[in-house]
Design a protein around this motif. Structure first.
Motif, PDB file in Angstrom:
ATOM      1  N   THR A 270      16.103 -43.488  47.727  1.00 47.72           N
ATOM      2  CA  THR A 270      15.105 -43.838  47.097  1.00 47.72           C
ATOM      3  C   THR A 270      15.332 -45.162  46.538  1.00 47.72           C
ATOM      4  N   LEU A 271      14.191 -46.067  46.921  1.00 46.27           N
ATOM      5  CA  LEU A 271      14.371 -47.362  46.088  1.00 46.27           C
ATOM      6  C   LEU A 271      13.653 -47.615  44.625  1.00 46.27           C
ATOM      7  N   PHE A 272      14.480 -48.074  43.809  1.00 47.90           N
ATOM      8  CA  PHE A 272      14.056 -48.344  42.377  1.00 47.90           C
ATOM      9  C   PHE A 272      13.880 -49.630  41.910  1.00 47.90           C
ATOM     10  N   LYS A 273      13.192 -50.162  41.070  1.00 45.51           N
ATOM     11  CA  LYS A 273      12.969 -51.081  40.252  1.00 45.51           C
ATOM     12  C   LYS A 273      13.141 -50.593  38.707  1.00 45.51           C
ATOM     13  N   GLY A 274      14.266 -51.014  38.159  1.00 43.44           N
ATOM     14  CA  GLY A 274      14.905 -50.466  36.925  1.00 43.44           C
ATOM     15  C   GLY A 274      14.812 -48.804  37.107  1.00 43.44           C
ATOM     16  N   GLU A 275      13.994 -47.989  36.292  1.00 43.66           N
ATOM     17  CA  GLU A 275      13.911 -46.745  36.680  1.00 43.66           C
ATOM     18  C   GLU A 275      12.847 -46.224  37.518  1.00 43.66           C
ATOM     19  N   ARG A 276      11.830 -47.191  37.811  1.00 45.29           N
ATOM     20  CA  ARG A 276      10.748 -46.781  38.470  1.00 45.29           C
ATOM     21  C   ARG A 276      11.142 -46.697  40.136  1.00 45.29           C
ATOM     22  N   PRO A 277      10.645 -45.591  40.796  1.00 47.78           N
ATOM     23  CA  PRO A 277      10.843 -45.517  41.988  1.00 47.78           C
ATOM     24  C   PRO A 277       9.444 -46.470  42.806  1.00 47.78           C
ATOM     25  N   ILE A 278       9.965 -47.144  43.783  1.00 43.52           N
ATOM     26  CA  ILE A 278       9.080 -47.985  44.356  1.00 43.52           C
ATOM     27  C   ILE A 278       9.171 -47.871  45.960  1.00 43.52           C
ATOM     28  N   GLY A 279      10.305 -46.721  46.356  1.00 37.30           N
ATOM     29  CA  GLY A 279      10.029 -47.027  47.936  1.00 37.30           C
ATOM     30  C   GLY A 279      11.017 -45.508  48.530  1.00 37.30           C
ATOM     31  N   PHE A 280      11.033 -45.544  49.736  1.00 35.33           N
ATOM     32  CA  PHE A 280      11.836 -44.192  50.059  1.00 35.33           C
ATOM     33  C   PHE A 280      12.065 -44.456  51.701  1.00 35.33           C
ATOM     34  N   ALA A 281      12.745 -43.510  52.098  1.00 36.65           N
ATOM     35  CA  ALA A 281      13.298 -43.511  53.606  1.00 36.65           C
ATOM     36  C   ALA A 281      13.858 -42.213  53.612  1.00 36.65           C
ATOM     37  N   ARG A 282      13.351 -41.500  54.583  1.00 32.77           N
ATOM     38  CA  ARG A 282      14.104 -40.149  55.033  1.00 32.77           C
ATOM     39  C   ARG A 282      14.538 -40.035  56.142  1.00 32.77           C
ATOM     40  N   ILE A 283      15.989 -39.346  56.329  1.00 31.80           N
ATOM     41  CA  ILE A 283      16.800 -39.473  57.538  1.00 31.80           C
ATOM     42  C   ILE A 283      16.763 -37.860  58.024  1.00 31.80           C
ATOM     43  N   VAL A 284      16.531 -37.474  59.103  1.00 32.43           N
ATOM     44  CA  VAL A 284      16.851 -36.409  59.737  1.00 32.43           C
ATOM     45  C   VAL A 284      18.040 -36.476  60.657  1.00 32.43           C
ATOM     46  N   SER A 285      18.888 -35.826  60.480  1.00 33.72           N
ATOM     47  CA  SER A 285      20.365 -35.918  61.182  1.00 33.72           C
ATOM     48  C   SER A 285      21.164 -34.842  61.397  1.00 33.72           C
ATOM     49  N   ASP A 286      21.687 -34.818  62.648  1.00 31.65           N
ATOM     50  CA  ASP A 286      22.779 -33.902  62.821  1.00 31.65           C
ATOM     51  C   ASP A 286      24.125 -34.325  62.585  1.00 31.65           C
ATOM     52  N   CYS A 287      24.265 -35.502  62.207  1.00 30.51           N
ATOM     53  CA  CYS A 287      25.509 -36.200  61.916  1.00 30.51           C
ATOM     54  C   CYS A 287      26.507 -36.338  62.960  1.00 30.51           C
ATOM     55  N   ALA A 288      25.988 -36.236  64.188  1.00 33.53           N
ATOM     56  CA  ALA A 288      26.897 -36.241  65.440  1.00 33.53           C
ATOM     57  C   ALA A 288      26.282 -37.155  66.434  1.00 33.53           C
ATOM     58  N   VAL A 289      25.208 -36.676  67.043  1.00 38.80           N
ATOM     59  CA  VAL A 289      24.393 -37.264  68.127  1.00 38.80           C
ATOM     60  C   VAL A 289      23.276 -38.059  67.665  1.00 38.80           C
ATOM     61  N   PHE A 290      22.363 -37.522  66.910  1.00 34.37           N
ATOM     62  CA  PHE A 290      21.063 -38.467  66.698  1.00 34.37           C
ATOM     63  C   PHE A 290      20.972 -38.385  65.186  1.00 34.37           C
ATOM     64  N   ALA A 291      19.990 -39.432  64.919  1.00 37.62           N
ATOM     65  CA  ALA A 291      19.481 -39.341  63.590  1.00 37.62           C
ATOM     66  C   ALA A 291      18.018 -40.175  63.691  1.00 37.62           C
ATOM     67  N   TRP A 292      17.130 -39.595  62.974  1.00 40.01           N
ATOM     68  CA  TRP A 292      15.705 -39.926  62.859  1.00 40.01           C
ATOM     69  C   TRP A 292      15.400 -40.575  61.742  1.00 40.01           C
ATOM     70  N   LEU A 293      15.140 -41.773  61.597  1.00 40.11           N
ATOM     71  CA  LEU A 293      14.474 -42.554  60.551  1.00 40.11           C
ATOM     72  C   LEU A 293      13.140 -42.267  60.207  1.00 40.11           C
ATOM     73  N   CYS A 294      12.465 -41.848  59.191  1.00 38.33           N
ATOM     74  CA  CYS A 294      11.355 -41.469  58.831  1.00 38.33           C
ATOM     75  C   CYS A 294      10.751 -41.880  57.741  1.00 38.33           C
ATOM     76  N   ASP A 295       9.523 -41.627  57.434  1.00 41.76           N
ATOM     77  CA  ASP A 295       8.924 -42.043  56.113  1.00 41.76           C
ATOM     78  C   ASP A 295       9.292 -43.034  55.221  1.00 41.76           C
ATOM     79  N   VAL A 296       9.510 -43.928  56.038  1.00 45.58           N
ATOM     80  CA  VAL A 296       9.890 -45.258  55.262  1.00 45.58           C
ATOM     81  C   VAL A 296       8.505 -45.968  54.751  1.00 45.58           C
ATOM     82  N   PHE A 297       8.798 -46.099  53.332  1.00 43.22           N
ATOM     83  CA  PHE A 297       7.581 -47.005  52.598  1.00 43.22           C
ATOM     84  C   PHE A 297       8.219 -47.884  51.464  1.00 43.22           C
ATOM     85  N   VAL A 298       7.424 -48.896  51.057  1.00 49.64           N
ATOM     86  CA  VAL A 298       7.639 -49.575  49.976  1.00 49.64           C
ATOM     87  C   VAL A 298       6.443 -49.452  49.200  1.00 49.64           C
TER      88      VAL A 298
END
Length: 138
Positions: A51-79
């Motif tokens: 979660t991206l913040f300016k001060g205490e206000r959330p202003i962005g986000f990125a989600r990671i789906v990962s098996d922590c070994a072979v693959f990771a999918w970066l998704c739901d990225v927004f500002v």
């Protein structure tokens, strides 16, 4: 993990996520506009995220789906639209790629309109196969 840049900061602390803000913001995007809030919450609970913040206000986000070994999918990225154009999206992606869950063999993502951003981080355009399940199986 926590990253700081001037008045902005990014964290992967699950206790800092504002689910109402994230759900409302994602529902304004082309890729998640039809996701119900409950489904967004479930996806967050079962993922790594930043979660991206300016001060205490959330202003962005990125989600990671990962098996922590072979693959990771970066998704739901927004500002938040009020904070775009100043490099925060690039910084958010950079921090996501530094996250331990992304240190795997293959990093994936899908985008309709931000290829240039991701190509700066060595993502390549490739074809893939997709299967959609019925909505009631989600």
């Amino acid at each position: 993990m926590k990253w700081i840049k001037e008045d902005y900061w990014i964290t992967d602390d699950k206790d800092r996520v504002d689910l109402d803000y994230i759900a409302a913001s994602l529902q304004t995007t082309y890729w998640a506009k039809e996701r119900p809030k409950a489904l967004i919450e479930k996806s967050i609970e079962n993922s790594f995220f930043l979660t991206l913040f300016k001060g205490e206000r959330p202003i962005g986000f990125a989600r990671i789906v990962s098996d922590c070994a072979v693959f990771a999918w970066l998704c739901d990225v927004f500002v938040d639209p009020d904070f775009r154009g100043g490099g925060l999206g690039k910084w958010l992606v950079q921090c996501a790629l530094e996250h331990d869950s992304m240190h795997v063999k293959i990093n994936l993502l899908a985008t309709k309109d931000a290829h240039g951003l991701y190509e700066k981080f060595s993502f390549e355009r490739k074809e893939c196969m997709v299967r959609y399940n019925k909505a009631d199986s989600a």
